[in-house]
Motif scaffolding. Structure first.
Motif, PDB file in Angstrom:
ATOM      1  N   HIS A  40       0.738  -1.260  -0.296  1.00 47.95           N
ATOM      2  CA  HIS A  40      -0.118   0.100   0.184  1.00 47.95           C
ATOM      3  C   HIS A  40       0.929   1.226   0.305  1.00 47.95           C
ATOM      4  N   SER A  44       0.907   4.041  -2.506  1.00 51.96           N
ATOM      5  CA  SER A  44      -0.044   5.411  -2.066  1.00 51.96           C
ATOM      6  C   SER A  44       0.659   6.461  -1.320  1.00 51.96           C
ATOM      7  N   GLU A 231       0.621   4.354   9.718  1.00 51.73           N
ATOM      8  CA  GLU A 231      -0.129   5.233   9.383  1.00 51.73           C
ATOM      9  C   GLU A 231      -0.286   5.555   8.009  1.00 51.73           C
ATOM     10  N   SER A 234       2.544   4.457   5.185  1.00 49.53           N
ATOM     11  CA  SER A 234       2.075   4.305   4.465  1.00 49.53           C
ATOM     12  C   SER A 234       1.133   4.433   3.493  1.00 49.53           C
ATOM     13  N   ASN A 236      -2.017   6.032   4.593  1.00 47.08           N
ATOM     14  CA  ASN A 236      -3.029   6.069   4.811  1.00 47.08           C
ATOM     15  C   ASN A 236      -3.646   7.835   5.518  1.00 47.08           C
TER      16      ASN A 236
END
Length: 237
Positions: A40, A44, A231, A234, A236
């Protein structure tokens, strides 16, 4: 901490406002799939996205530079009208009446000789694209290292939190035992000395429990900060 939060949200430090987080801190054991988190992040992460766009730009530039090496073949068509009178007015009348017309059709082929500048441009764009690809690979390794390091920090922070919880439980048992001894001190030596020893032991137990509770709060904060960092890295957040 309230002052730091007040500065972040733009409040005056003179305002006596206690800012309390709305969400409770996470206390559950972390459950992460390292491969999924890493995958991910590779999709991202903003730095990786930006670098991929730079590579795409360089590749498009190289396509344009290679086109400069290609020959040019154009279709040419021309229509010309003329006036042959001696005076200007008569000649213009003949032109506007389209009395004398010439039509030319043909093809024009052009090929540069040597093409040093075009070849140099192609090589420059190729090297630039290779450089951006190397930078992307280095960024991917850096992002992967940061993700795995963050996951390791999360595990370590949670282990510290669990250890602090055990320390609190042990401190509470110590407090209970010390309280019993203080309320009913053993008769060793004088009663006053026994009471003083039991009181000091009781105070030490209370202080140990307070310190362990502070460690729990601190370790829980570190754990949640580590989760937020995962988070963020990664993609998010």
């Amino acid at each position: 901490a309230s002052y730091d939060l007040a500065q972040l949200v733009g409040l005056e430090l003179s305002d006596k406002i206690i800012l309390v987080p709305k969400d409770e801190p996470i206390q559950q054991r972390p459950e992460f799939d390292a491969d999924q988190v890493l995958g991910h992040a590779m999709v991202s992460n903003l730095s990786l996205k930006r670098q991929k766009q730079l590579i795409l730009i360089q590749q498009q530039t190289m396509v344009g530079a290679k086109n400069q090496l290609l020959p040019t073949l154009n279709f040419v068509a021309a229509h010309r009208t003329s006036g042959v009178e001696d005076d200007l007015g008569g000649a213009l009348d003949q032109m506007f009446d389209y009395r004398f017309n010439d039509i030319t059709l043909g093809m024009r082929f052009t090929q540069q000789l040597g093409m040093r500048q075009a070849r140099s441009q192609v090589e420059t764009t190729r090297l630039n694209a290779a450089k951006e690809i190397a930078i992307l690979e280095a960024l991917e390794r850096s992002v992967g290292f940061d993700i795995l390091n963050s996951l390791n920090e999360v595990k370590q922070a949670y282990a510290k939190y669990e250890s602090a919880l055990r320390q609190v439980e042990q401190s509470r048992k110590w407090v209970d035992i010390a309280k019993i001894r203080y309320e009913d001190p053993p008769m060793t030596g004088s009663k006053q000395e026994s009471l003083l020893v039991s009181l000091l032991d009781y105070q030490d137990a209370l202080q140990s429990m307070i310190d362990s509770i502070v460690i729990v709060a601190s370790s829980l904060s570190e754990y949640n900060n580590a989760l937020a960092l995962v988070e963020e890295r990664s993609g998010n957040l």
